[in-house]
Each structure stands twice: as structure tokens, then as C-alpha cells.
Design an enzyme around this catalytic site. Sequence first.
Site, short mmCIF file in Angstrom:
data_model
loop_
_atom_site.label_atom_id
_atom_site.label_comp_id
_atom_site.label_asym_id
_atom_site.label_seq_id
_atom_site.Cartn_x
_atom_site.Cartn_y
_atom_site.Cartn_z
N GLY A 8 41.00 -0.83 3.62
CA GLY A 8 40.55 -2.22 3.54
C GLY A 8 40.72 -2.90 4.89
O GLY A 8 40.50 -4.10 5.00
N ASN A 9 41.12 -2.14 5.89
CA ASN A 9 41.43 -2.69 7.22
C ASN A 9 40.20 -2.57 8.13
O ASN A 9 39.82 -1.47 8.54
CB ASN A 9 42.63 -1.92 7.79
CG ASN A 9 43.09 -2.46 9.12
OD1 ASN A 9 42.28 -2.86 9.95
ND2 ASN A 9 44.39 -2.44 9.35
N LYS A 54 40.68 -0.77 11.52
CA LYS A 54 40.65 0.69 11.43
C LYS A 54 39.21 1.19 11.29
O LYS A 54 38.82 2.19 11.87
CB LYS A 54 41.44 1.17 10.20
CG LYS A 54 42.94 1.07 10.30
CD LYS A 54 43.48 1.75 9.03
CE LYS A 54 44.98 1.74 8.92
NZ LYS A 54 45.42 2.42 7.67
N ASP A 95 47.01 6.82 6.96
CA ASP A 95 48.16 5.94 6.82
C ASP A 95 48.87 5.96 8.16
O ASP A 95 49.05 7.02 8.75
CB ASP A 95 49.10 6.40 5.70
CG ASP A 95 50.04 5.27 5.30
OD1 ASP A 95 49.56 4.21 4.85
OD2 ASP A 95 51.27 5.44 5.47
N PHE A 121 44.79 -4.56 17.39
CA PHE A 121 45.26 -5.28 16.20
C PHE A 121 46.73 -4.95 15.97
O PHE A 121 47.33 -4.16 16.72
CB PHE A 121 44.40 -4.93 14.97
CG PHE A 121 44.60 -3.53 14.45
CD1 PHE A 121 43.97 -2.45 15.06
CD2 PHE A 121 45.41 -3.26 13.34
CE1 PHE A 121 44.14 -1.15 14.59
CE2 PHE A 121 45.59 -1.97 12.86
CZ PHE A 121 44.95 -0.92 13.49
N TYR A 149 50.38 -4.19 15.83
CA TYR A 149 51.48 -4.14 16.79
C TYR A 149 51.01 -3.81 18.21
O TYR A 149 51.84 -3.65 19.11
CB TYR A 149 52.52 -3.10 16.33
CG TYR A 149 53.15 -3.40 14.99
CD1 TYR A 149 54.25 -4.25 14.89
CD2 TYR A 149 52.64 -2.85 13.81
CE1 TYR A 149 54.83 -4.54 13.65
CE2 TYR A 149 53.21 -3.13 12.57
CZ TYR A 149 54.30 -3.97 12.50
OH TYR A 149 54.87 -4.26 11.28
N ASP A 150 49.70 -3.72 18.44
CA ASP A 150 49.20 -3.35 19.77
C ASP A 150 49.74 -4.24 20.90
O ASP A 150 50.03 -3.73 21.99
CB ASP A 150 47.66 -3.38 19.80
CG ASP A 150 47.05 -2.17 19.11
OD1 ASP A 150 47.78 -1.18 18.85
OD2 ASP A 150 45.83 -2.21 18.81
N LYS A 197 41.52 2.96 24.08
CA LYS A 197 42.48 3.12 22.98
C LYS A 197 42.13 4.35 22.14
O LYS A 197 42.98 5.18 21.85
CB LYS A 197 42.55 1.86 22.10
CG LYS A 197 43.53 2.05 20.94
CD LYS A 197 43.74 0.85 20.05
CE LYS A 197 44.63 1.26 18.87
NZ LYS A 197 44.80 0.21 17.87
P1 ITT Z 1 44.76 0.39 4.54
O1 ITT Z 1 46.03 0.84 3.82
O2 ITT Z 1 43.81 -0.30 3.63
O3 ITT Z 1 44.15 1.49 5.33
P2 ITT Z 1 46.61 -1.11 6.16
O4 ITT Z 1 46.47 -2.03 7.33
O5 ITT Z 1 47.50 -1.59 5.03
O6 ITT Z 1 45.17 -0.74 5.62
P3 ITT Z 1 48.46 1.04 6.58
O7 ITT Z 1 49.02 0.98 5.21
O8 ITT Z 1 48.19 2.38 7.18
O9 ITT Z 1 47.08 0.27 6.68
O10 ITT Z 1 49.42 0.18 7.52
C1 ITT Z 1 49.34 0.35 8.86
C2 ITT Z 1 49.92 -0.85 9.57
O11 ITT Z 1 50.55 -0.35 10.77
C3 ITT Z 1 48.80 -1.78 10.02
O12 ITT Z 1 48.59 -2.82 9.11
C4 ITT Z 1 49.33 -2.27 11.36
O13 ITT Z 1 50.23 -3.33 11.17
C5 ITT Z 1 50.10 -1.06 11.88
N1 ITT Z 1 49.23 -0.19 12.69
C6 ITT Z 1 48.67 1.01 12.35
N2 ITT Z 1 47.89 1.47 13.34
C7 ITT Z 1 47.92 0.55 14.30
C8 ITT Z 1 47.30 0.44 15.55
O14 ITT Z 1 46.43 1.35 15.98
N3 ITT Z 1 47.56 -0.63 16.29
C9 ITT Z 1 48.41 -1.58 15.86
N4 ITT Z 1 49.03 -1.57 14.69
C10 ITT Z 1 48.79 -0.50 13.90
#
Ligand code: ITT
Length: 198
Positions: A8-9, A12, A67, A151, A153-154, A174
Amino acid sequence: MIIWFATGNMHKKAELAGIFSHHTIKIPSDEGIVFDPVETGTSFIDNALIKARCLFDIVKSPVIADDSGLCVDALDGKPGIYSARYGSEDGRALNAHERNMLLLRALGNNPCRTAHFVCAMVLFLGSDRFYAAQETLEGEILMKEDGRGGFGYDPILYLPERGSTVASLSEEEKNFISHRGKAARALALLAGAGTAYF
Ligand code: ITT
């Protein structure tokens, strides 16, 4: 080719669309599919499989899921698999900036600032058939946010070899070095060897 991505992100989604630029990346909300699996796993790969299985059961065709999260050494690997929910234990979800501030406060002036992003990614092809890859991006936590791209923590993960945070990289830069980019390319290699999928 259309590739379903169990997320849902939107950030991503944009990154995966850049990595697999010859394909069309579709996420559940593009088709009005309600998709909110409960991430009960105890590892990144467990949670990636939960998301992938959940969407596969709905669309009945190959699905990618990831994830991911940030693991900070001085915080014993936290927030880790709880990165999206960090600081939300008492109910209210924090936004990305608030999460960054919380993490900076938790780390304080600790001189040990090493940390890494993790991305576990799966290509789910059938109920008993999947490929998996897990990758990292190593860096150090800055004392404050820097950079406007990316996005999550970047803005606080500094890459010594680049002399900037992840948030200061272009999308292409990236994707070239990131946990997500490396996991996706590894998956494409695996799937390319075993199937006609990529
Ligand atoms: P989905 O589960 O729907 O895919 P989500 O954002 O909840 O979306 P995650 O459960 O995988 O995804 O949580 C990952 C979190 O970690 C995300 O919300 C960011 O806060 C952080 N994160 C992951 N990859 C990142 C990136 O490339 N850059 C910055 N922060 C990242």
C-alpha cells in the site's frame, strides 16, 4: 508484463516501477482491492511472504512483496520489522518526520551510529512456489534530517561513500545501491533462471 506488487506504499511502488521499468507495476489500490494483511511475522521474510500470499490468493497470478525496515545497531536492531509502526504503540500513527525525530531522540549523542536498511523481497508464483532475496544498505544515523528525496528514514541514513543521506540521492542512484534495488535485481536473476517470468 504486468507485475502485481503487494503493497500500500506508493513510494515503494514508484521505486519498483523504476527498477523494473520494462514492466507495469500494479498495486491492490490501483484496482480498488482492499489489502491490509496483518504482519504477524517475526522476520522480514515472514512478513514479505504473508503479504505475497495474501495478494496471490486474491489475484491468482504472480505477485511480488517486500518487507523492509531500518535496523540501528545501538538500538539492538530496532525498529527493524516494526519500522512502519515505530512509536505508534499507544495508538496514534506517527508520520515519517515524527518517526525520524523519535529515533534521533532514542539514539541521543550515542557515538555508535551504524545502521542498515533491510529489504526481504519475494516473487510468489504459486502456493508452494516462490523465490526470495534479502539485501541491505549500510550507513550511519545523522544527528538531524538532511535531504528532500526518498521516503521514510531516508533523511537520517548517511552513506559515507556517497557523502550524503539516502534522501539526497536521485531515484536512479537510490535504486542502484539500495536494499530494495539489490533484492529486486537478485530476484529477477533467480526467476529469470528458473522461469520465463522476467
Ligand atoms: P507495505 O507493508 O504496504 O508494503 P509499509 O510502508 O508498511 O508498506 P513495511 O511494512 O515494509 O512497509 O515497512 C517498511 C517501513 O520501513 C517503511 O514504512 C519505512 O518507514 C521504512 N523503510 C523501508 N524501506 C525504506 C526506504 O527505502 N527508505 C526509507 N525508509 C524505508
